[in-house]
Write a protein that holds these residues in place. Structure first.
Motif, PDB file in Angstrom:
ATOM      1  N   THR A 171     -13.727  -2.658   2.802  1.00 32.24           N
ATOM      2  CA  THR A 171     -13.655  -2.077   1.461  1.00 32.24           C
ATOM      3  C   THR A 171     -13.100  -3.092   0.478  1.00 32.24           C
ATOM      4  O   THR A 171     -12.273  -3.936   0.829  1.00 32.24           O
ATOM      5  N   PHE A 172     -13.580  -2.982  -0.742  1.00 32.09           N
ATOM      6  CA  PHE A 172     -13.170  -3.883  -1.816  1.00 32.09           C
ATOM      7  C   PHE A 172     -12.878  -3.052  -3.062  1.00 32.09           C
ATOM      8  O   PHE A 172     -13.637  -2.134  -3.373  1.00 32.09           O
ATOM      9  N   PRO A 173     -11.825  -3.400  -3.800  1.00 30.18           N
ATOM     10  CA  PRO A 173     -11.617  -2.708  -5.076  1.00 30.18           C
ATOM     11  C   PRO A 173     -12.688  -3.109  -6.081  1.00 30.18           C
ATOM     12  O   PRO A 173     -13.143  -4.252  -6.094  1.00 30.18           O
ATOM     13  N   PHE A 174     -13.099  -2.178  -6.899  1.00 25.23           N
ATOM     14  CA  PHE A 174     -14.139  -2.407  -7.899  1.00 25.23           C
ATOM     15  C   PHE A 174     -13.553  -2.959  -9.192  1.00 25.23           C
ATOM     16  O   PHE A 174     -14.139  -3.806  -9.832  1.00 25.23           O
ATOM     17  N   TYR A 175     -12.388  -2.465  -9.571  1.00 25.19           N
ATOM     18  CA  TYR A 175     -11.820  -2.808 -10.863  1.00 25.19           C
ATOM     19  C   TYR A 175     -11.174  -4.192 -10.846  1.00 25.19           C
ATOM     20  O   TYR A 175     -10.517  -4.580  -9.885  1.00 25.19           O
ATOM     21  N   GLU A 176     -11.374  -4.911 -11.939  1.00 25.07           N
ATOM     22  CA  GLU A 176     -10.840  -6.266 -12.078  1.00 25.07           C
ATOM     23  C   GLU A 176      -9.316  -6.267 -11.934  1.00 25.07           C
ATOM     24  O   GLU A 176      -8.753  -7.160 -11.308  1.00 25.07           O
ATOM     25  N   SER A 177      -8.637  -5.279 -12.501  1.00 22.94           N
ATOM     26  CA  SER A 177      -7.171  -5.231 -12.428  1.00 22.94           C
ATOM     27  C   SER A 177      -6.705  -5.113 -10.976  1.00 22.94           C
ATOM     28  O   SER A 177      -5.722  -5.739 -10.582  1.00 22.94           O
ATOM     29  N   ASP A 178      -7.425  -4.326 -10.166  1.00 14.61           N
ATOM     30  CA  ASP A 178      -7.064  -4.198  -8.750  1.00 14.61           C
ATOM     31  C   ASP A 178      -7.346  -5.487  -7.986  1.00 14.61           C
ATOM     32  O   ASP A 178      -6.608  -5.859  -7.078  1.00 14.61           O
ATOM     33  N   ARG A 179      -8.420  -6.181  -8.365  1.00 14.40           N
ATOM     34  CA  ARG A 179      -8.725  -7.452  -7.694  1.00 14.40           C
ATOM     35  C   ARG A 179      -7.697  -8.506  -8.056  1.00 14.40           C
ATOM     36  O   ARG A 179      -7.317  -9.320  -7.207  1.00 14.40           O
ATOM     37  N   LYS A 180      -7.238  -8.528  -9.310  1.00 16.45           N
ATOM     38  CA  LYS A 180      -6.213  -9.493  -9.726  1.00 16.45           C
ATOM     39  C   LYS A 180      -4.909  -9.256  -8.980  1.00 16.45           C
ATOM     40  O   LYS A 180      -4.199 -10.198  -8.650  1.00 16.45           O
ATOM     41  N   GLU A 181      -4.594  -7.982  -8.727  1.00 16.84           N
ATOM     42  CA  GLU A 181      -3.389  -7.640  -7.972  1.00 16.84           C
ATOM     43  C   GLU A 181      -3.573  -7.878  -6.474  1.00 16.84           C
ATOM     44  O   GLU A 181      -2.647  -7.688  -5.696  1.00 16.84           O
ATOM     45  N   GLU A 234     -11.363   9.054   3.051  1.00 15.62           N
ATOM     46  CA  GLU A 234     -10.155   8.570   2.385  1.00 15.62           C
ATOM     47  C   GLU A 234     -10.015   7.066   2.581  1.00 15.62           C
ATOM     48  O   GLU A 234     -10.279   6.542   3.658  1.00 15.62           O
ATOM     49  N   VAL A 235      -9.600   6.414   1.511  1.00 11.36           N
ATOM     50  CA  VAL A 235      -9.345   4.974   1.535  1.00 11.36           C
ATOM     51  C   VAL A 235      -7.867   4.767   1.221  1.00 11.36           C
ATOM     52  O   VAL A 235      -7.319   5.422   0.334  1.00 11.36           O
ATOM     53  N   PHE A 236      -7.237   3.868   1.964  1.00 10.16           N
ATOM     54  CA  PHE A 236      -5.819   3.594   1.799  1.00 10.16           C
ATOM     55  C   PHE A 236      -5.615   2.201   1.234  1.00 10.16           C
ATOM     56  O   PHE A 236      -6.429   1.306   1.439  1.00 10.16           O
ATOM     57  N   GLU A 237      -4.476   2.032   0.570  1.00  8.79           N
ATOM     58  CA  GLU A 237      -4.055   0.708   0.101  1.00  8.79           C
ATOM     59  C   GLU A 237      -2.967   0.224   1.034  1.00  8.79           C
ATOM     60  O   GLU A 237      -2.007   0.940   1.324  1.00  8.79           O
ATOM     61  N   LYS A 238      -3.139  -1.003   1.518  1.00 13.55           N
ATOM     62  CA  LYS A 238      -2.159  -1.580   2.433  1.00 13.55           C
ATOM     63  C   LYS A 238      -1.127  -2.332   1.614  1.00 13.55           C
ATOM     64  O   LYS A 238      -1.450  -3.268   0.888  1.00 13.55           O
ATOM     65  N   VAL A 277      -8.127  -0.241   2.934  1.00 15.22           N
ATOM     66  CA  VAL A 277      -8.374  -0.036   4.358  1.00 15.22           C
ATOM     67  C   VAL A 277      -8.974   1.350   4.580  1.00 15.22           C
ATOM     68  O   VAL A 277      -8.562   2.321   3.947  1.00 15.22           O
ATOM     69  N   VAL A 278      -9.944   1.414   5.486  1.00 18.10           N
ATOM     70  CA  VAL A 278     -10.475   2.700   5.957  1.00 18.10           C
ATOM     71  C   VAL A 278      -9.917   2.904   7.353  1.00 18.10           C
ATOM     72  O   VAL A 278     -10.191   2.121   8.256  1.00 18.10           O
ATOM     73  N   GLN A 279      -9.104   3.946   7.507  1.00 14.97           N
ATOM     74  CA  GLN A 279      -8.515   4.211   8.816  1.00 14.97           C
ATOM     75  C   GLN A 279      -9.508   4.841   9.771  1.00 14.97           C
ATOM     76  O   GLN A 279      -9.504   4.538  10.953  1.00 14.97           O
ATOM     77  N   GLU A 280     -10.314   5.760   9.250  1.00 15.93           N
ATOM     78  CA  GLU A 280     -11.298   6.427  10.101  1.00 15.93           C
ATOM     79  C   GLU A 280     -12.514   6.801   9.276  1.00 15.93           C
ATOM     80  O   GLU A 280     -12.436   6.971   8.062  1.00 15.93           O
ATOM     81  N   PHE A 281     -13.645   6.904   9.972  1.00 19.20           N
ATOM     82  CA  PHE A 281     -14.876   7.337   9.332  1.00 19.20           C
ATOM     83  C   PHE A 281     -15.725   8.080  10.353  1.00 19.20           C
ATOM     84  O   PHE A 281     -15.573   7.897  11.563  1.00 19.20           O
ATOM     85  N   ASP A 282     -16.571   8.957   9.835  1.00 14.91           N
ATOM     86  CA  ASP A 282     -17.441   9.758  10.697  1.00 14.91           C
ATOM     87  C   ASP A 282     -18.838   9.156  10.702  1.00 14.91           C
ATOM     88  O   ASP A 282     -19.340   8.739   9.659  1.00 14.91           O
ATOM     89  N   VAL A 283     -19.453   9.131  11.870  1.00 11.73           N
ATOM     90  CA  VAL A 283     -20.831   8.673  12.006  1.00 11.73           C
ATOM     91  C   VAL A 283     -21.630   9.812  12.621  1.00 11.73           C
ATOM     92  O   VAL A 283     -21.271  10.325  13.684  1.00 11.73           O
ATOM     93  N   SER A 284     -22.677  10.220  11.919  1.00 10.25           N
ATOM     94  CA  SER A 284     -23.545  11.290  12.410  1.00 10.25           C
ATOM     95  C   SER A 284     -24.934  10.728  12.659  1.00 10.25           C
ATOM     96  O   SER A 284     -25.412   9.886  11.904  1.00 10.25           O
ATOM     97  N   ILE A 340     -13.765   3.671  -8.200  1.00  5.71           N
ATOM     98  CA  ILE A 340     -14.993   3.162  -7.611  1.00  5.71           C
ATOM     99  C   ILE A 340     -14.584   2.129  -6.566  1.00  5.71           C
ATOM    100  O   ILE A 340     -13.789   1.235  -6.848  1.00  5.71           O
ATOM    101  N   ILE A 341     -15.133   2.272  -5.384  1.00  7.00           N
ATOM    102  CA  ILE A 341     -14.779   1.391  -4.271  1.00  7.00           C
ATOM    103  C   ILE A 341     -16.056   0.861  -3.653  1.00  7.00           C
ATOM    104  O   ILE A 341     -16.995   1.617  -3.427  1.00  7.00           O
ATOM    105  N   LYS A 342     -16.089  -0.420  -3.391  1.00  5.24           N
ATOM    106  CA  LYS A 342     -17.223  -1.009  -2.679  1.00  5.24           C
ATOM    107  C   LYS A 342     -16.940  -0.909  -1.184  1.00  5.24           C
ATOM    108  O   LYS A 342     -15.866  -1.282  -0.720  1.00  5.24           O
ATOM    109  N   VAL A 343     -17.908  -0.392  -0.451  1.00  4.49           N
ATOM    110  CA  VAL A 343     -17.777  -0.272   1.005  1.00  4.49           C
ATOM    111  C   VAL A 343     -18.964  -0.967   1.639  1.00  4.49           C
ATOM    112  O   VAL A 343     -20.103  -0.722   1.255  1.00  4.49           O
TER     113      VAL A 343
END
Length: 181
Positions: free
Chosen positions: A71-81, A131-135, A86-93, A42-45
């Motif tokens: 974008t923000f990580p949803f899970y507490e473990s990911d936030r602690k880390e 797609e969402v990437f981790e930097k 990062v979103v490299q690209e997105f489509d807008v219609s 789950i990812i917050k965008v």
């Protein structure tokens, strides 16, 4: 009585044979169903329009053209880390009456002025992230999650509506969709 025991023995043998066959079939189906699928993430965008967060009840206007996604990580473990997503690209219609009028791909952040020029009142901008990437700490990007994340915003030609108050210069003219009926 001997016939009774023979029939009973045959019934037990048949039942035992079917039971072992059924157990084997269940074991095979368990092996097929059990491959560990990747846990859905789950990812917050959040959308930023002209550098400011755009809540989901916002209506975009003609001057609201510079888009980026945070974008923000949803899970507490990911936030602690302190994972940086990062979103490299997105489509807008641009959708009108549920049909696509035009679309474009935005790399990182960019302008949708072309779509804003085509937009009419009550059109919808549909933003899709695939797609969402981790930097990583060294700056490299590795895939974090795949799937489709959708955000939708209404368009209103806000030059018709004059913003109330505020301190010039105005940066964009996005207003709440609740204000426009």
């Amino acid at each position: 009585m001997t016939d009774f025991y023979k029939i009973r023995f045959k019934a037990i043998a048949i039942a035992w044979g079917l039971t072992s066959t059924m157990c084997f079939a269940q074991n095979i189906s368990n092996e097929i169903e059990t491959p560990q699928e990747e846990k859905k993430k789950i990812i917050k965008v959040q959308c930023l329009v002209n550098g400011k967060f755009a809540p989901s009840n916002l209506a975009f206007g003609r001057r609201d053209t510079d888009l980026s996604l945070k974008t923000f990580p949803f899970y507490e473990s990911d936030r602690k880390e302190k994972k940086q997503l990062v979103v490299q690209e997105f489509d807008v219609s641009l959708l009108r009456d549920g049909k696509k009028v035009a679309s474009q791909t935005v790399f990182g952040s960019g302008s949708i002025a072309y779509l804003a020029a085509l937009a009419k009142n009550e059109d919808t901008y549909l933003i899709q992230v695939r797609e969402v990437f981790e930097k990583a700490k060294d700056g490299t990007l590795k895939p974090y999650a795949r799937g489709v994340i959708k955000l939708a915003y209404l368009f209103y030609d806000l030059d018709i509506f004059k913003p109330l108050g505020g301190i010039p210069p105005f940066q964009g003219n996005a207003i709440s969709a609740n204000d426009v009926k």
